[in-house]
Design a protein around this motif. Structure first.
Motif, PDB file in Angstrom:
ATOM      1  N   UNK A 109       4.709  18.266  12.344  1.00  0.00           N
ATOM      2  CA  UNK A 109       4.211  18.015  13.699  1.00  0.00           C
ATOM      3  C   UNK A 109       4.921  16.831  14.354  1.00  0.00           C
ATOM      4  N   UNK A 110       5.192  16.978  15.648  1.00  0.00           N
ATOM      5  CA  UNK A 110       5.708  15.886  16.468  1.00  0.00           C
ATOM      6  C   UNK A 110       4.511  15.230  17.138  1.00  0.00           C
ATOM      7  N   UNK A 111       3.997  14.162  16.527  1.00  0.00           N
ATOM      8  CA  UNK A 111       2.739  13.546  16.967  1.00  0.00           C
ATOM      9  C   UNK A 111       3.008  12.462  18.009  1.00  0.00           C
ATOM     10  N   UNK A 112       2.395  12.644  19.168  1.00  0.00           N
ATOM     11  CA  UNK A 112       2.569  11.718  20.284  1.00  0.00           C
ATOM     12  C   UNK A 112       1.479  10.648  20.348  1.00  0.00           C
ATOM     13  N   UNK A 113       0.280  11.004  19.884  1.00  0.00           N
ATOM     14  CA  UNK A 113      -0.813  10.033  19.944  1.00  0.00           C
ATOM     15  C   UNK A 113      -1.895  10.414  18.935  1.00  0.00           C
ATOM     16  N   UNK A 114      -2.670   9.409  18.517  1.00  0.00           N
ATOM     17  CA  UNK A 114      -3.810   9.595  17.617  1.00  0.00           C
ATOM     18  C   UNK A 114      -5.019   8.858  18.199  1.00  0.00           C
ATOM     19  N   UNK A 115      -6.182   9.432  17.976  1.00  0.00           N
ATOM     20  CA  UNK A 115      -7.419   8.796  18.430  1.00  0.00           C
ATOM     21  C   UNK A 115      -8.551   9.144  17.478  1.00  0.00           C
ATOM     22  N   UNK A 116      -9.212   8.122  16.928  1.00  0.00           N
ATOM     23  CA  UNK A 116     -10.453   8.324  16.191  1.00  0.00           C
ATOM     24  C   UNK A 116     -11.597   8.135  17.184  1.00  0.00           C
ATOM     25  N   UNK A 117     -12.382   9.186  17.416  1.00  0.00           N
ATOM     26  CA  UNK A 117     -13.419   9.126  18.443  1.00  0.00           C
ATOM     27  C   UNK A 117     -14.697   8.488  17.909  1.00  0.00           C
ATOM     28  N   UNK A 118     -15.714   8.439  18.758  1.00  0.00           N
ATOM     29  CA  UNK A 118     -16.974   7.779  18.388  1.00  0.00           C
ATOM     30  C   UNK A 118     -17.687   8.459  17.234  1.00  0.00           C
ATOM     31  N   UNK A 119     -17.356   9.727  16.975  1.00  0.00           N
ATOM     32  CA  UNK A 119     -17.958  10.458  15.871  1.00  0.00           C
ATOM     33  C   UNK A 119     -17.084  10.462  14.623  1.00  0.00           C
ATOM     34  N   UNK A 120     -16.038   9.647  14.641  1.00  0.00           N
ATOM     35  CA  UNK A 120     -15.117   9.488  13.510  1.00  0.00           C
ATOM     36  C   UNK A 120     -14.248  10.718  13.269  1.00  0.00           C
ATOM     37  N   UNK A 121     -14.084  11.547  14.312  1.00  0.00           N
ATOM     38  CA  UNK A 121     -13.138  12.652  14.236  1.00  0.00           C
ATOM     39  C   UNK A 121     -11.766  12.163  14.682  1.00  0.00           C
ATOM     40  N   UNK A 122     -10.715  12.683  14.060  1.00  0.00           N
ATOM     41  CA  UNK A 122      -9.351  12.294  14.398  1.00  0.00           C
ATOM     42  C   UNK A 122      -8.727  13.329  15.322  1.00  0.00           C
ATOM     43  N   UNK A 123      -8.338  12.877  16.530  1.00  0.00           N
ATOM     44  CA  UNK A 123      -7.653  13.722  17.503  1.00  0.00           C
ATOM     45  C   UNK A 123      -6.152  13.493  17.347  1.00  0.00           C
ATOM     46  N   UNK A 124      -5.408  14.596  17.315  1.00  0.00           N
ATOM     47  CA  UNK A 124      -3.964  14.533  17.077  1.00  0.00           C
ATOM     48  C   UNK A 124      -3.249  15.232  18.235  1.00  0.00           C
ATOM     49  N   UNK A 125      -2.600  14.453  19.078  1.00  0.00           N
ATOM     50  CA  UNK A 125      -1.862  14.993  20.215  1.00  0.00           C
ATOM     51  C   UNK A 125      -0.428  15.257  19.800  1.00  0.00           C
TER      52      UNK A 125
END
Length: 326
Positions: A109-125
């Motif tokens: 994957x070519x990952x541009x951004x990461x975010x751990x949200x308030x529910x501790x899920x990891x978002x992978x852009x």
């Protein structure tokens, strides 16, 4: 915590002092993360750890490189994205990063951004593969891609940035169709494009997102300047080199500090837009490309740059000495 940085602005003569020069010289530093009194740097060659005034390159599985973004979970697992080498992680008690492996998560994957949200899920852009969400158990992966005939699907597969606002809504900036936000209750994406905004208010090619204390959203675009949107008040504004004192129309990073917006440009350095009125420019950095802006202390900000390592800026110094433009 006292940590030495590569460049520090001298408040007396505005000269720069180089620290860690042999390790960080000419590197792209894409992201910075602080966790448990330790700083981590994602760079084009290594992942670095700064602690106790020392700089250490950490081991990475397969000796991979070209790292893009960092984020941290509630259990202090550090996540690291890369350009075309997928996702890595480091547990709290480990001193190295391992490749995260999951049958539904491609390893390239070519990952541009990461975010751990308030529910501790990891978002992978990602660029080209849409959006992935790894749930808090680290076992379930959801994948969202564009479907042109479905108005509630993701509208573009090139996702450049992620931001969670004060309501918990996660916003996605894309490289083509504008701004999206995810409604987890209805399992759908909502989109804001140039067709939904007044004329000459661009919301496409979004590289950075921020929210200020007035609940105004700020969008940094790649080639179309800075856009502000207050959806509750239905107020829109665009700042470009044609209508304002903004340094360039190519914005790589944003940071909200109260009612001030810090702006990192591509080749245009650093500016602060104070209370939506004055652009304050630091002349000694005017040619820098700034990938990330991080607030380390009340008056200290760290800049991740292209080819110039880490730069530390005092806001007090910036207010007192630099150019203010309208």
């Amino acid at each position: 915590m006292c940590i030495r940085d590569r460049y520090k602005i001298d408040h007396q003569n505005k000269d720069t002092l180089r620290v860690f020069d042999s390790q960080l010289k000419h590197l792209n530093i894409y992201d910075i993360l602080e966790s448990e009194k330790t700083l981590y740097l994602a760079t084009s060659t290594h992942i670095y750890q700064i602690n106790d005034n020392s700089l250490t390159a950490l081991d990475v599985e397969n000796n991979d490189s070209n790292f893009s973004r960092l984020s941290v979970s509630k259990d202090n697992t550090i996540w690291m994205g890369s350009f075309e080498n997928g996702l890595y992680y480091k547990t709290k008690d480990s001193n190295s990063f391992k490749k995260f492996k999951h049958s539904q998560l491609p390893s390239s994957l070519n990952i541009q951004d990461l975010l751990v949200d308030n529910n501790n899920n990891l978002w992978i852009a990602t660029y080209g593969n849409g959006l992935y969400i790894l749930d808090h158990t680290k076992t379930k992966v959801s994948h969202f891609v564009e479907h042109k005939n479905n108005p509630y699907a993701l509208q573009y597969n090139d996702v450049l940035c992620l931001y969670q606002d004060y309501t918990g809504t996660v916003w996605l900036g894309t490289d083509g169709t504008g701004l999206s936000y995810y409604d987890e209750h209805l399992t759908k994406f909502n989109v804001i494009t140039n067709d939904h905004t007044p004329e000459n208010i661009p919301v496409d090619v979004i590289r950075a997102i921020a929210y200020d204390d007035n609940e105004t959203m700020w969008l940094g675009t790649s080639g179309k300047g800075l856009t502000s949107i207050n959806l509750d008040q239905n107020v829109y504004k665009s700042y470009t080199t044609q209508n304002s004192a903004i340094a360039s129309d190519r914005i790589m990073s944003l940071l909200s500090d109260g009612t001030d917006i810090w702006i990192g440009h591509q080749g245009g350095g650093l500016q602060v837009l104070e209370a939506s009125t004055n652009f304050k420019t630091i002349e000694s950095l005017k040619n820098e490309t700034i990938w990330k802006i991080y607030k380390h202390a009340p008056n200290q900000f760290w800049l991740c740059t292209r080819d110039s390592g880490i730069i530390s800026v005092s806001y007090t110094h910036l207010r007192a000495h630099e150019t203010s433009l309208h």
